[in-house]
Design a protein around this motif. Structure first.
Motif, mmCIF file in Angstrom:
data_model
loop_
_atom_site.group_PDB
_atom_site.id
_atom_site.type_symbol
_atom_site.label_atom_id
_atom_site.label_comp_id
_atom_site.label_asym_id
_atom_site.label_seq_id
_atom_site.Cartn_x
_atom_site.Cartn_y
_atom_site.Cartn_z
ATOM 1 N N VAL A 199 25.989 43.710 76.360
ATOM 2 C CA VAL A 199 25.908 44.842 77.287
ATOM 3 C C VAL A 199 27.244 45.068 77.985
ATOM 4 O O VAL A 199 27.767 46.192 78.029
ATOM 5 C CB VAL A 199 24.780 44.629 78.315
ATOM 6 N N GLY A 203 29.865 46.325 75.658
ATOM 7 C CA GLY A 203 29.509 47.552 74.949
ATOM 8 C C GLY A 203 29.576 47.397 73.440
ATOM 9 O O GLY A 203 29.904 48.346 72.719
ATOM 10 N N PRO A 259 28.360 47.405 69.813
ATOM 11 C CA PRO A 259 27.240 48.047 69.117
ATOM 12 C C PRO A 259 26.449 47.047 68.276
ATOM 13 O O PRO A 259 27.020 46.156 67.647
ATOM 14 C CB PRO A 259 27.908 49.106 68.251
ATOM 15 N N LYS A 264 14.898 48.970 68.068
ATOM 16 C CA LYS A 264 15.958 49.806 68.638
ATOM 17 C C LYS A 264 15.666 50.202 70.088
ATOM 18 O O LYS A 264 16.480 49.972 70.987
ATOM 19 C CB LYS A 264 16.163 51.050 67.775
ATOM 20 N N GLU A 320 17.680 49.037 73.565
ATOM 21 C CA GLU A 320 18.311 50.082 74.383
ATOM 22 C C GLU A 320 17.765 50.075 75.804
ATOM 23 O O GLU A 320 18.491 50.345 76.760
ATOM 24 C CB GLU A 320 18.107 51.449 73.724
ATOM 25 N N THR A 332 23.820 48.877 73.242
ATOM 26 C CA THR A 332 24.189 50.021 72.414
ATOM 27 C C THR A 332 23.759 49.720 70.994
ATOM 28 O O THR A 332 24.279 48.795 70.363
ATOM 29 C CB THR A 332 25.715 50.255 72.452
ATOM 30 N N ALA A 377 23.814 50.801 67.361
ATOM 31 C CA ALA A 377 24.481 51.700 66.421
ATOM 32 C C ALA A 377 23.580 52.033 65.246
ATOM 33 O O ALA A 377 23.610 53.142 64.722
ATOM 34 C CB ALA A 377 25.774 51.067 65.921
#
Length: 199
Positions: A28, A31, A33, A41, A45, A50, A52
């Motif tokens: 986190v 950042g 992915p 997912k 989130e 993140t 991807a």
């Protein structure tokens, strides 16, 4: 890549051996992915990660200049897998690198066999600790399935997921003895904690 994380979307049941609080915080804050099964997912989130790629099974997806394919995983035999976080394995094909199939937490299924025989990975990774709860059947491949996985693998095999958890009765020495009995020791690598392998 996170092979699986959530069970019923309930944070206390998150699989901490695959995504622990420190790892989650790192992803986190940086950042970074994440690639994960599609069913995980929204869960990841929700906690600020993140995502991807939320992968659908057997659908090749562009990844780091190559492709990644999710292979369904079944986290246990019998009824126990229905309360576990059935995730996926990952088959990676990257430019100028050997292909690799990371099976994830799974027992030996037709999907796993298909990944080995159809995708023909140069390197495979198998979770070999035979994790088991106090009730139900094994959560990971028992030794006979690990031996079949090794025999079906076209190239080198890396065995992991041993000795890190108290519910994994198969340790490195036990697995090594089983491999030697079948004459497979030249095909299998059992890395020590912190060991780096190069191919």
């Amino acid at each position: 890549m996170v092979t699986h994380s959530q069970t019923f979307g309930f944070k206390p049941l998150q699989h901490g051996d695959h995504l622990d609080p420190a790892g989650e915080k790192f992803l986190v804050e940086k950042g970074i992915p994440v690639t994960t099964p599609a069913k995980d997912k929204a869960y990841l989130e929700k906690y600020g990660m993140t995502v991807a790629n939320g992968l659908e099974a057997w659908t090749p997806t562009p990844y780091l200049g190559g492709e990644i394919t999710a292979v369904p995983a079944q986290h246990g035999h019998g009824w126990i897998h229905k309360v576990m976080a059935n995730g996926c394995g990952f088959f990676l094909q990257l430019p100028n690198e050997p292909s690799i199939y990371i099976s994830g937490d799974t027992v030996l299924t037709d999907d796993v066999k298909r990944a080995l025989t159809e995708l023909k990975p140069d390197i495979t990774v198998v979770a070999a600790g035979q994790a088991q709860m106090d009730v139900g059947q094994p959560l990971l491949m028992p030794t006979d399935e690990v031996m079949e996985f090794i025999q079906l693998s076209p190239g080198k095999v890396i065995a992991n997921h041993m000795e890190a958890l108290n519910h994994c009765p198969v340790d490195r020495e036990t697995l090594s003895n089983s491999i030697q009995q079948l004459g497979l020791e030249q095909k299998v690598l059992i890395p020590a904690d912190g060991e780096t392998l190069e191919f």
